[in-house]
Design a protein around this motif. Structure first.
Motif, PDB file in Angstrom:
ATOM      1  N   UNK A  69       0.848  -1.191   0.000  1.00  0.00           N
ATOM      2  CA  UNK A  69       0.000   0.000   0.000  1.00  0.00           C
ATOM      3  C   UNK A  69       0.879   1.235   0.000  1.00  0.00           C
ATOM      4  N   UNK A  70       0.706   2.073  -1.008  1.00  0.00           N
ATOM      5  CA  UNK A  70       1.448   3.326  -1.084  1.00  0.00           C
ATOM      6  C   UNK A  70       0.566   4.452  -0.561  1.00  0.00           C
ATOM      7  N   UNK A  71       1.187   5.382   0.140  1.00  0.00           N
ATOM      8  CA  UNK A  71       0.463   6.547   0.636  1.00  0.00           C
ATOM      9  C   UNK A  71       1.426   7.722   0.705  1.00  0.00           C
ATOM     10  N   UNK A  72       0.889   8.913   0.865  1.00  0.00           N
ATOM     11  CA  UNK A  72       1.747  10.084   0.955  1.00  0.00           C
ATOM     12  C   UNK A  72       1.175  11.077   1.953  1.00  0.00           C
ATOM     13  N   UNK A  77       5.909  16.031   3.324  1.00  0.00           N
ATOM     14  CA  UNK A  77       6.761  15.775   2.164  1.00  0.00           C
ATOM     15  C   UNK A  77       7.309  14.345   2.179  1.00  0.00           C
ATOM     16  N   UNK A  78       6.429  13.399   2.495  1.00  0.00           N
ATOM     17  CA  UNK A  78       6.850  12.004   2.588  1.00  0.00           C
ATOM     18  C   UNK A  78       5.952  11.101   1.738  1.00  0.00           C
ATOM     19  N   UNK A  79       6.513   9.976   1.351  1.00  0.00           N
ATOM     20  CA  UNK A  79       5.747   8.912   0.705  1.00  0.00           C
ATOM     21  C   UNK A  79       6.094   7.616   1.425  1.00  0.00           C
ATOM     22  N   UNK A  80       5.092   6.787   1.646  1.00  0.00           N
ATOM     23  CA  UNK A  80       5.272   5.566   2.414  1.00  0.00           C
ATOM     24  C   UNK A  80       4.865   4.353   1.588  1.00  0.00           C
ATOM     25  N   UNK A  81       5.429   3.224   1.959  1.00  0.00           N
ATOM     26  CA  UNK A  81       5.062   1.964   1.317  1.00  0.00           C
ATOM     27  C   UNK A  81       4.933   0.909   2.407  1.00  0.00           C
ATOM     28  N   UNK A  82       3.705   0.511   2.675  1.00  0.00           N
ATOM     29  CA  UNK A  82       3.444  -0.564   3.623  1.00  0.00           C
ATOM     30  C   UNK A  82       3.486  -1.877   2.855  1.00  0.00           C
ATOM     31  N   UNK A  83       4.359  -2.771   3.281  1.00  0.00           N
ATOM     32  CA  UNK A  83       4.492  -4.026   2.561  1.00  0.00           C
ATOM     33  C   UNK A  83       4.178  -5.185   3.498  1.00  0.00           C
ATOM     34  N   UNK A  84       3.162  -5.944   3.161  1.00  0.00           N
ATOM     35  CA  UNK A  84       2.687  -7.059   3.972  1.00  0.00           C
ATOM     36  C   UNK A  84       2.859  -8.380   3.217  1.00  0.00           C
ATOM     37  N   UNK A  85       2.704  -9.460   3.951  1.00  0.00           N
ATOM     38  CA  UNK A  85       2.783 -10.805   3.350  1.00  0.00           C
ATOM     39  C   UNK A  85       4.025 -10.936   2.477  1.00  0.00           C
ATOM     40  N   UNK A  86       5.163 -10.535   3.033  1.00  0.00           N
ATOM     41  CA  UNK A  86       6.393 -10.519   2.256  1.00  0.00           C
ATOM     42  C   UNK A  86       6.788 -11.907   1.774  1.00  0.00           C
ATOM     43  N   UNK A  87       7.352 -11.944   0.585  1.00  0.00           N
ATOM     44  CA  UNK A  87       7.834 -13.187  -0.039  1.00  0.00           C
ATOM     45  C   UNK A  87       9.328 -13.048  -0.313  1.00  0.00           C
ATOM     46  N   UNK A  88      10.042 -14.152  -0.378  1.00  0.00           N
ATOM     47  CA  UNK A  88      11.480 -14.064  -0.694  1.00  0.00           C
ATOM     48  C   UNK A  88      11.756 -13.300  -1.985  1.00  0.00           C
ATOM     49  N   UNK A  89      10.865 -13.397  -2.945  1.00  0.00           N
ATOM     50  CA  UNK A  89      11.065 -12.693  -4.219  1.00  0.00           C
ATOM     51  C   UNK A  89      10.874 -11.186  -4.099  1.00  0.00           C
ATOM     52  N   UNK A  90      10.453 -10.705  -2.939  1.00  0.00           N
ATOM     53  CA  UNK A  90      10.380  -9.262  -2.698  1.00  0.00           C
ATOM     54  C   UNK A  90      11.734  -8.695  -2.274  1.00  0.00           C
ATOM     55  N   UNK A  91      12.701  -9.567  -2.037  1.00  0.00           N
ATOM     56  CA  UNK A  91      14.032  -9.116  -1.645  1.00  0.00           C
ATOM     57  C   UNK A  91      14.628  -8.221  -2.728  1.00  0.00           C
ATOM     58  N   UNK A  92      15.013  -7.012  -2.324  1.00  0.00           N
ATOM     59  CA  UNK A  92      15.539  -6.032  -3.274  1.00  0.00           C
ATOM     60  C   UNK A  92      15.928  -4.773  -2.524  1.00  0.00           C
ATOM     61  N   UNK A  93      16.610  -3.898  -3.223  1.00  0.00           N
ATOM     62  CA  UNK A  93      16.789  -2.535  -2.737  1.00  0.00           C
ATOM     63  C   UNK A  93      15.591  -1.733  -3.239  1.00  0.00           C
TER      64      UNK A  93
END
Length: 124
Positions: A69-72, A77-93
């Motif tokens: 879920x992205x929000x701002x 002056x911020x933007x957020x990213x809520x990341x749930x139910x993480x999977x190994x394939x989400x591994x990244x910068x």
């Protein structure tokens, strides 16, 4: 000088959650599109999500729909990213970015400012 600084990354187990944040400084981005991209080892940078200046248009890559879920907050002056139910394939910068276009875009070439990134690692 424009700066975008991401925070909130870390190491989590599959199924866990993280909350990423990006703080912008140097100018106000309240009228710009803000987005998130990610780059996994050995892969090209890919679009994750973007949000219009007032939040009424949001776009996600299919693989994260229902989990991210992205929000701002234009006052901060911020933007957020809520990341749930993480999977190994989400591994990244994960990188935040700002575009002067009017509508969210998945094209990285259309983003004008970039942060340095925050590492998200998901263990199985």
């Amino acid at each position: 000088q424009v700066q975008l600084v991401e925070s909130g990354g870390g190491l989590v187990q599959a199924g866990g959650s993280l909350s990423l944040s990006c703080a912008a400084s140097g100018r106000t981005f309240s009228s710009y599109v803000m987005g998130w991209f990610r780059q996994a080892p050995g892969k090209e940078r890919e679009f994750v999500a973007a949000i219009s200046w007032n939040g009424d248009i949001i776009s996600y890559i299919d693989s994260v729909k229902g989990r991210f879920t992205i929000s701002r907050d234009n006052a901060k002056n911020t933007v957020n990213l809520q990341i749930n139910s993480l999977k190994p394939e989400d591994t990244a910068v994960y990188y935040c970015a700002v575009s002067r276009r009017l509508r969210p875009t998945s094209n990285s070439a259309e983003y004008d400012y970039w942060g340095q990134g925050t590492q998200v690692t998901v263990s199985s």
